[in-house]
Motif scaffolding. Sequence first.
Motif, PDB file in Angstrom:
ATOM      1  N   THR A  27       0.846  -1.190   0.000  1.00 40.97           N
ATOM      2  CA  THR A  27       0.000   0.000   0.000  1.00 40.97           C
ATOM      3  C   THR A  27       0.884   1.243   0.000  1.00 40.97           C
ATOM      4  OG1 THR A  27      -0.055   0.174   2.398  1.00 40.97           O
ATOM      5  CG2 THR A  27      -1.757  -1.226   1.356  1.00 40.97           C
ATOM      6  N   ASP A  29       0.759   3.476   2.230  1.00 37.88           N
ATOM      7  CA  ASP A  29       1.215   3.622   3.619  1.00 37.88           C
ATOM      8  C   ASP A  29       2.472   2.799   3.881  1.00 37.88           C
ATOM      9  OD1 ASP A  29      -0.748   5.435   4.459  1.00 37.88           O
ATOM     10  OD2 ASP A  29      -2.139   3.827   4.986  1.00 37.88           O
ATOM     11  N   GLU A  30       2.521   1.574   3.346  1.00 38.01           N
ATOM     12  CA  GLU A  30       3.705   0.726   3.537  1.00 38.01           C
ATOM     13  C   GLU A  30       4.918   1.309   2.813  1.00 38.01           C
ATOM     14  OE1 GLU A  30       1.614  -3.619   4.162  1.00 38.01           O
ATOM     15  OE2 GLU A  30       1.760  -2.809   2.127  1.00 38.01           O
ATOM     16  N   PRO A  64      -7.754   2.648  -5.343  1.00 39.73           N
ATOM     17  CA  PRO A  64      -6.531   2.390  -4.568  1.00 39.73           C
ATOM     18  C   PRO A  64      -5.333   2.111  -5.473  1.00 39.73           C
ATOM     19  CG  PRO A  64      -8.136   0.612  -4.266  1.00 39.73           C
ATOM     20  CD  PRO A  64      -8.770   1.641  -5.145  1.00 39.73           C
ATOM     21  N   ARG A  66      -1.358   0.394  -5.601  1.00 42.34           N
ATOM     22  CA  ARG A  66      -0.429  -0.543  -4.976  1.00 42.34           C
ATOM     23  C   ARG A  66       0.900  -0.472  -5.715  1.00 42.34           C
ATOM     24  NH1 ARG A  66      -3.992  -0.206  -1.989  1.00 42.34           N
ATOM     25  NH2 ARG A  66      -5.231  -1.823  -0.998  1.00 42.34           N
TER      26      ARG A  66
END
Length: 85
Positions: A27, A29-30, A64, A66
């Motif tokens: 993600t 965030d990661e 989203p 990735r």
Amino acid sequence: MSRDEVCGIASQLPVAIVEAGGDTLLTADEVSAWTRLTVKSLANARARGTGPAYIKLGEGAQAPVRYRFRDVERWLGAGHRAEAA
């Protein structure tokens, strides 16, 4: 950035992600935690075409995003800096 530096930065990710590597999808965030760039900085880099390769899961602005582990690793290895957020 050397391979050792990339691996050192990757140590900030959960062990399961680092061990899986390759095609593991991360993600924003990661990737933010890994690169120490804000999620907003990653979005800006996507818009400018200067960030790591990404996959958009759907259509529209809210779909989203990735990142493949290997693409982020390659992007960092190509000399892009992980900076303080």
